[in-house]
Design a protein around this motif. Structure first.
Motif, PDB file in Angstrom:
ATOM      1  N   ALA A   1       0.831  -1.212   0.000  1.00 19.10           N
ATOM      2  CA  ALA A   1       0.000   0.000   0.000  1.00 19.10           C
ATOM      3  C   ALA A   1       0.860   1.255   0.000  1.00 19.10           C
ATOM      4  CB  ALA A   1      -0.938  -0.003   1.211  1.00 19.10           C
ATOM      5  N   LEU A   2       1.904   1.273   0.810  1.00 22.35           N
ATOM      6  CA  LEU A   2       2.796   2.437   0.853  1.00 22.35           C
ATOM      7  C   LEU A   2       3.513   2.629  -0.470  1.00 22.35           C
ATOM      8  CD1 LEU A   2       4.326   2.009   4.410  1.00 22.35           C
ATOM      9  CD2 LEU A   2       2.866   3.892   3.648  1.00 22.35           C
ATOM     10  N   ALA A   3       3.922   1.528  -1.089  1.00 22.59           N
ATOM     11  CA  ALA A   3       4.654   1.622  -2.352  1.00 22.59           C
ATOM     12  C   ALA A   3       3.761   2.101  -3.487  1.00 22.59           C
ATOM     13  CB  ALA A   3       5.256   0.265  -2.700  1.00 22.59           C
ATOM     14  N   THR A   4       2.517   1.678  -3.503  1.00 26.28           N
ATOM     15  CA  THR A   4       1.632   2.042  -4.607  1.00 26.28           C
ATOM     16  C   THR A   4       0.975   3.396  -4.416  1.00 26.28           C
ATOM     17  OG1 THR A   4      -0.209   0.818  -3.607  1.00 26.28           O
ATOM     18  CG2 THR A   4       1.151  -0.353  -5.203  1.00 26.28           C
ATOM     19  N   LYS A   5       0.725   3.801  -3.184  1.00 29.90           N
ATOM     20  CA  LYS A   5       0.073   5.086  -2.935  1.00 29.90           C
ATOM     21  C   LYS A   5       1.009   6.262  -3.179  1.00 29.90           C
ATOM     22  CE  LYS A   5      -2.892   5.624   0.387  1.00 29.90           C
ATOM     23  NZ  LYS A   5      -4.262   5.644   0.053  1.00 29.90           N
ATOM     24  N   GLY A   6       2.273   6.086  -2.879  1.00 27.30           N
ATOM     25  CA  GLY A   6       3.211   7.178  -3.041  1.00 27.30           C
ATOM     26  C   GLY A   6       2.927   8.315  -2.081  1.00 27.30           C
ATOM     27  N   SER A   7       2.294   8.001  -0.966  1.00 27.57           N
ATOM     28  CA  SER A   7       1.919   9.026  -0.001  1.00 27.57           C
ATOM     29  C   SER A   7       3.018   9.238   1.031  1.00 27.57           C
ATOM     30  CB  SER A   7       0.637   8.617   0.728  1.00 27.57           C
ATOM     31  OG  SER A   7      -0.426   8.544  -0.167  1.00 27.57           O
ATOM     32  N   SER A   8       2.935  10.367   1.669  1.00 25.51           N
ATOM     33  CA  SER A   8       3.825  10.654   2.783  1.00 25.51           C
ATOM     34  C   SER A   8       2.960  11.080   3.962  1.00 25.51           C
ATOM     35  CB  SER A   8       4.799  11.765   2.412  1.00 25.51           C
ATOM     36  OG  SER A   8       4.113  12.994   2.333  1.00 25.51           O
ATOM     37  N   ALA A   9       3.600  11.310   5.062  1.00 27.02           N
ATOM     38  CA  ALA A   9       2.905  11.745   6.263  1.00 27.02           C
ATOM     39  C   ALA A   9       3.177  13.221   6.522  1.00 27.02           C
ATOM     40  CB  ALA A   9       3.343  10.887   7.446  1.00 27.02           C
ATOM     41  N   LYS A  10       3.224  14.018   5.453  1.00 27.98           N
ATOM     42  CA  LYS A  10       3.586  15.432   5.603  1.00 27.98           C
ATOM     43  C   LYS A  10       2.564  16.216   6.413  1.00 27.98           C
ATOM     44  CE  LYS A  10       1.680  16.909   1.124  1.00 27.98           C
ATOM     45  NZ  LYS A  10       0.444  17.408   1.676  1.00 27.98           N
ATOM     46  N   GLU A  11       1.357  15.713   6.519  1.00 26.34           N
ATOM     47  CA  GLU A  11       0.323  16.414   7.291  1.00 26.34           C
ATOM     48  C   GLU A  11       0.510  16.225   8.801  1.00 26.34           C
ATOM     49  OE1 GLU A  11      -1.201  15.516   3.240  1.00 26.34           O
ATOM     50  OE2 GLU A  11      -0.277  14.285   4.791  1.00 26.34           O
ATOM     51  N   LEU A  12       1.135  15.132   9.199  1.00 26.83           N
ATOM     52  CA  LEU A  12       1.248  14.822  10.627  1.00 26.83           C
ATOM     53  C   LEU A  12       1.928  15.918  11.441  1.00 26.83           C
ATOM     54  CD1 LEU A  12       0.619  12.802  12.873  1.00 26.83           C
ATOM     55  CD2 LEU A  12       2.821  11.716  12.374  1.00 26.83           C
ATOM     56  N   PRO A  13       3.074  16.462  11.029  1.00 24.97           N
ATOM     57  CA  PRO A  13       3.678  17.533  11.833  1.00 24.97           C
ATOM     58  C   PRO A  13       2.748  18.744  12.008  1.00 24.97           C
ATOM     59  CG  PRO A  13       5.276  16.688  10.271  1.00 24.97           C
ATOM     60  CD  PRO A  13       3.949  16.068   9.917  1.00 24.97           C
ATOM     61  N   CYS A  14       1.972  19.062  10.972  1.00 23.69           N
ATOM     62  CA  CYS A  14       1.025  20.177  11.085  1.00 23.69           C
ATOM     63  C   CYS A  14      -0.024  19.872  12.141  1.00 23.69           C
ATOM     64  CB  CYS A  14       0.335  20.433   9.741  1.00 23.69           C
ATOM     65  SG  CYS A  14       1.438  21.000   8.449  1.00 23.69           S
ATOM     66  N   LEU A  15      -0.522  18.653  12.127  1.00 20.74           N
ATOM     67  CA  LEU A  15      -1.553  18.262  13.089  1.00 20.74           C
ATOM     68  C   LEU A  15      -0.988  18.222  14.505  1.00 20.74           C
ATOM     69  CD1 LEU A  15      -4.411  17.419  13.711  1.00 20.74           C
ATOM     70  CD2 LEU A  15      -3.827  15.082  13.016  1.00 20.74           C
ATOM     71  N   LEU A  16       0.196  17.652  14.662  1.00 26.26           N
ATOM     72  CA  LEU A  16       0.813  17.613  15.995  1.00 26.26           C
ATOM     73  C   LEU A  16       1.031  19.027  16.522  1.00 26.26           C
ATOM     74  CD1 LEU A  16       3.413  14.728  15.518  1.00 26.26           C
ATOM     75  CD2 LEU A  16       1.266  14.642  16.809  1.00 26.26           C
ATOM     76  N   ASP A  17       1.494  19.914  15.662  1.00 21.71           N
ATOM     77  CA  ASP A  17       1.710  21.305  16.065  1.00 21.71           C
ATOM     78  C   ASP A  17       0.388  21.970  16.455  1.00 21.71           C
ATOM     79  OD1 ASP A  17       3.451  23.628  16.390  1.00 21.71           O
ATOM     80  OD2 ASP A  17       2.437  24.420  14.603  1.00 21.71           O
ATOM     81  N   ALA A  18      -0.640  21.750  15.655  1.00 14.62           N
ATOM     82  CA  ALA A  18      -1.947  22.358  15.944  1.00 14.62           C
ATOM     83  C   ALA A  18      -2.520  21.835  17.251  1.00 14.62           C
ATOM     84  CB  ALA A  18      -2.918  22.074  14.794  1.00 14.62           C
ATOM     85  N   LEU A  19      -2.226  20.574  17.571  1.00 12.45           N
ATOM     86  CA  LEU A  19      -2.722  19.980  18.811  1.00 12.45           C
ATOM     87  C   LEU A  19      -1.786  20.229  19.992  1.00 12.45           C
ATOM     88  CD1 LEU A  19      -3.986  16.568  17.412  1.00 12.45           C
ATOM     89  CD2 LEU A  19      -5.364  18.542  18.106  1.00 12.45           C
ATOM     90  N   ARG A  20      -0.692  20.951  19.737  1.00 15.99           N
ATOM     91  CA  ARG A  20       0.300  21.270  20.758  1.00 15.99           C
ATOM     92  C   ARG A  20       0.932  20.009  21.350  1.00 15.99           C
ATOM     93  NH1 ARG A  20       1.599  25.604  21.456  1.00 15.99           N
ATOM     94  NH2 ARG A  20       2.013  25.750  23.649  1.00 15.99           N
ATOM     95  N   ILE A  21       1.198  19.037  20.456  1.00 14.55           N
ATOM     96  CA  ILE A  21       1.899  17.815  20.836  1.00 14.55           C
ATOM     97  C   ILE A  21       3.325  17.941  20.310  1.00 14.55           C
ATOM     98  CG2 ILE A  21       2.042  15.312  20.515  1.00 14.55           C
ATOM     99  CD1 ILE A  21      -1.037  15.365  20.064  1.00 14.55           C
TER     100      ILE A  21
END
Length: 158
Positions: free
Chosen positions: A73-93
């Motif tokens: 799934a990771l190989a075919t989607k070509g996705s990254s988790a670039k949104e996670l740092p934004c979410l962690l920052d917004a949640l003050r984690i």
């Protein structure tokens, strides 16, 4: 190999290549696995190098706790988790505290984020500044993030 039996420096094997330079205790992002798998087709190497690459890849996948289906799934989607740092920052984690205290949990968050089907919605919420109220409607990490948000060990400093 040279005539003297020593390794030929001009013919380095994959074992000499920096496939997994990060120390084992550092988290390796799931998107790294996806990038490595996507590059597989570009490799032009000897059978010995391909075998070594396969072993290194298997070790990396094992270290991350990925199933074969997740790797595909990771190989075919070509996705990254670039949104996670934004979410962690917004949640003050604190991502730094998370990486130091719970690196495997951070890997799990990244892997789940990388495989998410709601990237466009998340990206739109990030751009609009509505991520915090909206992420709970679609984020697969919501339960873990809610727990982290209430754990003083992971609270980001002001």
């Amino acid at each position: 190999m040279t005539a003297s039996g020593n390794p030929d420096p001009n013919n380095a094997s994959v074992n000499d290549a920096p496939i997994n330079e990060a120390p084992i205790n550092e988290p390796v992002a799931a998107d790294t696995v996806a990038a490595v798998v996507r590059e597989w087709e570009e490799i032009t190497a000897s059978p010995v190098e391909l075998e070594a690459f396969g072993r290194a890849m298997a070790n990396m996948v094992k270290d991350l706790g990925l199933s074969p289906a997740e790797v595909r799934a990771l190989a075919t989607k070509g996705s990254s988790a670039k949104e996670l740092p934004c979410l962690l920052d917004a949640l003050r984690i604190s991502i730094r505290a998370l990486a130091e205290k719970e690196p495997m949990l951070l890997n799990d968050l990244r892997r789940t984020c990388a495989m998410c089907e709601h990237k466009q919605e998340c990206d739109a919420d990030i751009a609009a500044g509505t991520l915090v109220p909206a992420y709970q409607n679609y984020c697969l990490n919501v339960d873990t993030l809610d727990a982290l948000q209430h754990d003083a060990n992971f609270t980001a400093e002001s």
